[in-house]
Design a protein around this motif. Sequence first.
Motif, PDB file in Angstrom:
ATOM      1  N   ILE A  12     -57.136 -61.105  54.649  1.00  0.00           N
ATOM      2  CA  ILE A  12     -57.417 -61.370  53.232  1.00  0.00           C
ATOM      3  C   ILE A  12     -58.253 -60.252  52.605  1.00  0.00           C
ATOM      4  CG2 ILE A  12     -58.623 -62.917  51.636  1.00  0.00           C
ATOM      5  CD1 ILE A  12     -57.659 -65.237  53.327  1.00  0.00           C
ATOM      6  N   TYR A  15     -56.191 -56.640  52.915  1.00  0.00           N
ATOM      7  CA  TYR A  15     -54.864 -56.477  52.330  1.00  0.00           C
ATOM      8  C   TYR A  15     -54.655 -57.307  51.067  1.00  0.00           C
ATOM      9  CZ  TYR A  15     -53.856 -54.190  56.778  1.00  0.00           C
ATOM     10  OH  TYR A  15     -53.883 -53.338  57.844  1.00  0.00           O
ATOM     11  N   LEU A  16     -54.914 -58.621  51.136  1.00  0.00           N
ATOM     12  CA  LEU A  16     -54.647 -59.474  49.976  1.00  0.00           C
ATOM     13  C   LEU A  16     -55.548 -59.132  48.804  1.00  0.00           C
ATOM     14  CD1 LEU A  16     -53.057 -61.853  48.820  1.00  0.00           C
ATOM     15  CD2 LEU A  16     -54.815 -63.377  49.728  1.00  0.00           C
ATOM     16  N   LYS A  19     -54.713 -56.025  47.054  1.00  0.00           N
ATOM     17  CA  LYS A  19     -53.378 -56.091  46.458  1.00  0.00           C
ATOM     18  C   LYS A  19     -52.334 -55.310  47.257  1.00  0.00           C
ATOM     19  CE  LYS A  19     -55.165 -56.831  41.809  1.00  0.00           C
ATOM     20  NZ  LYS A  19     -55.154 -56.379  40.400  1.00  0.00           N
ATOM     21  N   TYR A  21     -49.840 -56.363  49.065  1.00  0.00           N
ATOM     22  CA  TYR A  21     -49.130 -57.600  49.345  1.00  0.00           C
ATOM     23  C   TYR A  21     -48.074 -57.435  50.435  1.00  0.00           C
ATOM     24  CZ  TYR A  21     -51.345 -58.921  44.955  1.00  0.00           C
ATOM     25  OH  TYR A  21     -52.263 -59.180  43.985  1.00  0.00           O
ATOM     26  N   PHE A  24     -49.790 -57.389  53.717  1.00  0.00           N
ATOM     27  CA  PHE A  24     -50.344 -58.723  53.975  1.00  0.00           C
ATOM     28  C   PHE A  24     -49.245 -59.672  54.454  1.00  0.00           C
ATOM     29  CE2 PHE A  24     -51.315 -63.044  52.493  1.00  0.00           C
ATOM     30  CZ  PHE A  24     -52.486 -63.270  53.206  1.00  0.00           C
ATOM     31  N   ALA A  25     -48.094 -59.622  53.809  1.00  0.00           N
ATOM     32  CA  ALA A  25     -46.982 -60.502  54.198  1.00  0.00           C
ATOM     33  C   ALA A  25     -46.489 -60.160  55.607  1.00  0.00           C
ATOM     34  CB  ALA A  25     -45.854 -60.375  53.186  1.00  0.00           C
ATOM     35  N   SER A  28     -49.114 -61.170  58.170  1.00  0.00           N
ATOM     36  CA  SER A  28     -49.189 -62.633  58.190  1.00  0.00           C
ATOM     37  C   SER A  28     -48.066 -63.217  59.031  1.00  0.00           C
ATOM     38  CB  SER A  28     -49.129 -63.185  56.760  1.00  0.00           C
ATOM     39  OG  SER A  28     -50.253 -62.774  56.017  1.00  0.00           O
ATOM     40  N   VAL A  84     -59.977 -67.544  49.560  1.00  0.00           N
ATOM     41  CA  VAL A  84     -59.645 -66.903  48.278  1.00  0.00           C
ATOM     42  C   VAL A  84     -60.486 -67.479  47.149  1.00  0.00           C
ATOM     43  CG1 VAL A  84     -57.814 -66.595  46.557  1.00  0.00           C
ATOM     44  CG2 VAL A  84     -57.310 -66.273  48.986  1.00  0.00           C
TER      45      VAL A  84
END
Length: 296
Positions: A12, A15-16, A19, A21, A24-25, A28, A84
């Motif tokens: 988080i 990466y999240l 931004k 993404y 992060f995906a 994850s 978050v």
Amino acid sequence: MAATYVFSYYLIPKYLILKKYAWFALYSCYTLIITSYLSIQSILYALVFLQDFQNEGITPITKTLPFILLGILMIILFAIVLQVIIYLYQTSNEKEQLKQQFLTTELELKKQQLDTLKMQIHPHFLFNSLNTIYGFTLSKKEEAPEMVLKLSNLLDYILYQTQKEKVSLEEELNHIQDYIALEQMRFQDTLLVEFSQQIESPHRQISPMLFLPFVENSFKHGKIINGFLQVEIKIEETKHQLHFYIENTCQANETQQSGIGIKNIQKRLQLLYPQKHELKILQQEQKFIVDLKLSF
């Protein structure tokens, strides 16, 4: 727990929040695959050890495994959402604190600028007044003591009252009248002053020393035409507006210098009454005009 910590303290923030993404995906998915695999292995070994290697009476794992994995994923999702929310809350607080610090710094800067401008106005005004009194004392005129008294009242206003953020309109006008009286003694019969005022609320609060530099400028840079220096001052105050108007005679082909006093007033108006003032400085054939409107 391991997956929750990986999401909360690595994926988080790295990466999240930044931004990224796609990364992060991707990470994850890797984390969830590894988590699912380890969860299945843990369940299998747990069931074997709990039953002492006896497979009779064991509930088929195909019926419970999806629910177990779903429960684990829900816990991880809950941890992600909670992290978050915490981050957004902290970020909001930090932005609010930075905003307050910025506003405080801006107000302090404006106050310092105003103080600097006031300190520039006071010596300038005092210098001009003392020159006038000096000329009277050299001539040993009887008006000199009265001029000293008028000047002392003005100095009291400048040194003490103008340290306040606001003064009453009545005080400001009284000291303009004192200044006019000083100039009438200096110019004697060569000065014609018309001072009119229509005031609805004499106790209305305004910033100090807004009008006096304009008055001083009209006497300092005004010219005697046909034997007279003519100065006209009008002040009208209503519920929503304060209108200050002053004009003085000047040479037709000579540009009247505004001096440090008016320049400082222009800066002060921008700081004190942003978007709430209208200042016009005009020079006609034999007139120099200052027209100021303040909105409340």
